[in-house]
Design a protein around this motif. Structure first.
Motif, PDB file in Angstrom:
ATOM      1  N   ARG A 212      31.927  55.865 -12.125  1.00  8.30           N
ATOM      2  CA  ARG A 212      32.028  56.652 -13.355  1.00  8.30           C
ATOM      3  C   ARG A 212      30.763  56.473 -14.195  1.00  8.30           C
ATOM      4  NH1 ARG A 212      36.912  56.216 -17.862  1.00  8.30           N
ATOM      5  NH2 ARG A 212      36.247  58.011 -19.133  1.00  8.30           N
ATOM      6  N   ASP A 278      31.635  66.080  -8.702  1.00  6.42           N
ATOM      7  CA  ASP A 278      33.055  66.179  -8.364  1.00  6.42           C
ATOM      8  C   ASP A 278      33.361  65.589  -6.987  1.00  6.42           C
ATOM      9  OD1 ASP A 278      31.878  68.031  -6.724  1.00  6.42           O
ATOM     10  OD2 ASP A 278      32.876  69.778  -7.595  1.00  6.42           O
ATOM     11  N   THR A 281      34.988  60.057  -7.509  1.00  7.43           N
ATOM     12  CA  THR A 281      35.990  59.749  -8.529  1.00  7.43           C
ATOM     13  C   THR A 281      35.512  58.547  -9.332  1.00  7.43           C
ATOM     14  OG1 THR A 281      37.187  58.375  -6.942  1.00  7.43           O
ATOM     15  CG2 THR A 281      37.854  60.684  -7.112  1.00  7.43           C
TER      16      THR A 281
END
Length: 449
Positions: A212, A278, A281
């Motif tokens: 992330r 995308d 994750t």
């Protein structure tokens, strides 16, 4: 304690310690230096000459181990502990693929950095179950077995398979005989082991890798570097090849990643690609990242010059790896043991393959070496040649000088010519000789009567 013998009664009188010491030291030096010259001919002079004539470039390329095998009778080995004895019997042969170097890139203004190491199985320190010792009777889980010695990989890898061979019972009276030479990947349950047939897939249990807010992912062996950077610059052309405004994720496989004063520098980077955000994750695993690094279809550089695909850099698909041109060392310090542990990683244990700089000669890519330095070889040659040669010549000249300048008198003492003792000894010798001649002619001598 006995009474000391007077000096005049000694068979060999005391000698000049300086003369005796000089002669003894020179004799010893001459012998040792001559032996050293003979030994160094095989250990230094001949290998150095071959290195000078080998045509190997001092600019390293990159090698990746593809196979390491134990040969029973081999005509060559990757590393031997003693060069004076020819390699015979079993040895380890390492094969590598040879390629040109990748790109070096500089990552600027990186923040939110994460370093993740995905540990596999330590083959040296892992617990081994020997079936011949009846240690396989209670095996449960997934095991990697070699010649009847099994290592539990259940905690490090998750293997998915579809078919197995008929099970073998490693427990009971004949269990250790049944499983004495099992080899391969086995799925075991309480001592009953079934060999897993190919194809199968073993994923390393390295999960929870945070992706992330990361826009740069670099793989280096078993390590993963993730960060949020502003830009990436090719150090050779000093051109920007990627920046964060593109909105995608840069990914590459690099040999080394280092923190410098200018930023994060990654060397020998290949398989550069960009990923859409995308595709990732918040958390991912090592296996998925390795898959993306190889099979990502969008290259980082459309010209394939910066961080190019590995296939574009291949020089030779299979070459023999030697520790040096001789394939052996003379230090007897277990160098080969550590060499084989480091360079023999071929991925058969599901860990990362060894990747390292190596050297080769143009037109002869069948053999590569991991150690090659002409400057060091030249210095070793000079020291090994000049030092024993000078000692040998100096000691021999000193012995010749002693032969011509040292005399032994009638009193059995060694003296240098020209000293008072030497003159008296010579005079006494002349008188003795003349006296003997006079006696031989008769006269007043008692012996003439």
């Amino acid at each position: 304690m006995g009474k000391p013998v007077p000096v005049e009664d000694l068979v060999i009188p005391p000698q000049d310690g300086r003369i005796c010491g000089t002669i003894c030291i020179c004799q010893m030096t001459a012998v040792l230096s001559s032996v050293a010259l003979v030994y160094l001919t095989v250990a230094i002079y001949m290998p150095s000459t071959r290195a000078f004539q080998s045509g190997i470039s001092e600019v390293p390329a990159m090698c990746t181990t593809i196979r390491a095998t134990n040969a029973d009778n081999c005509d060559w080995g990757s590393c031997g502990e003693w060069c004076l004895s020819k390699t015979s019997g079993p040895c380890v042969q390492i094969h590598v693929n040879l390629r040109r170097n990748g790109s070096s890139i500089l990552l600027a203004n990186c923040t939110n950095t994460t370093n993740k190491t995905c540990y596999g199985i330590d083959q040296e320190n892992a617990k081994k179950s020997k079936c011949i010792a009846d240690e396989c009777r209670n095996l449960t889980g997934t095991f990697n077995c070699t010649a009847g010695v099994c290592i539990n990989i259940t905690d490090a890898f998750e293997c998915v398979f579809h078919d197995t061979d008929p099970p073998l019972k490693c427990s009971g009276r004949r269990g250790k005989i049944t499983c004495i030479d099992i080899d391969g990947l086995f799925n075991c349950n309480r001592g009953t082991c079934a060999k897993i047939r190919t194809p199968y897939n073993c994923d390393r249990r390295c999960v929870d890798i945070p992706t992330r807010n990361k826009n740069v992912i670099l793989l280096s062996g078993d390590k993963v570097y993730l960060s949020s950077c502003e830009s990436a610059i090719d150090t050779e052309s000093e051109k920007e090849i990627w920046n964060e405004s593109r909105g995608d994720v840069m990914m590459a496989s690099c040999y080394g990643i280092y923190n410098t004063s200018l930023g994060v520098e990654a060397v020998d980077c290949i398989n550069g690609s960009v990923l859409e955000k995308d595709m990732l994750t918040d958390l991912t695993n090592f296996t998925y990242l390795s898959y993306l690094n190889i099979f990502a279809t969008k290259p980082l550089d459309d010209t394939r010059k910066v961080t190019p695909p590995e296939i574009d850099l291949i020089i030779a698909n299979e070459s023999r790896l030697l520790i040096n041109l001789e394939g052996c060392v003379n230090t007897l310090r277990d160098e080969c043991k550590f060499f084989l542990l480091e360079y023999g990683k071929d991925g058969s244990d599901h860990n990362a393959r060894a990747r390292f700089p190596c050297y080769y000669a143009e037109g002869k890519t069948s053999v590569v070496v991991s150690r090659f330095n002409l400057n060091s070889t030249y210095k070793e040659f000079l020291v090994a040649f000049l030092l024993p040669s000078i000692l040998f010549v100096v000691s021999c000249l000193t012995l010749i000088l002693c032969q011509r300048t040292v005399v032994v008198g009638d009193d059995a003492k060694m003296r240098f010519k020209g000293t008072p003792g030497a003159a008296l000894a010579a005079l006494a010798l002349e008188k003795s000789a003349s006296g003997n001649l006079a006696d031989a002619g008769g006269g007043d001598s008692v012996m003439a009567l």
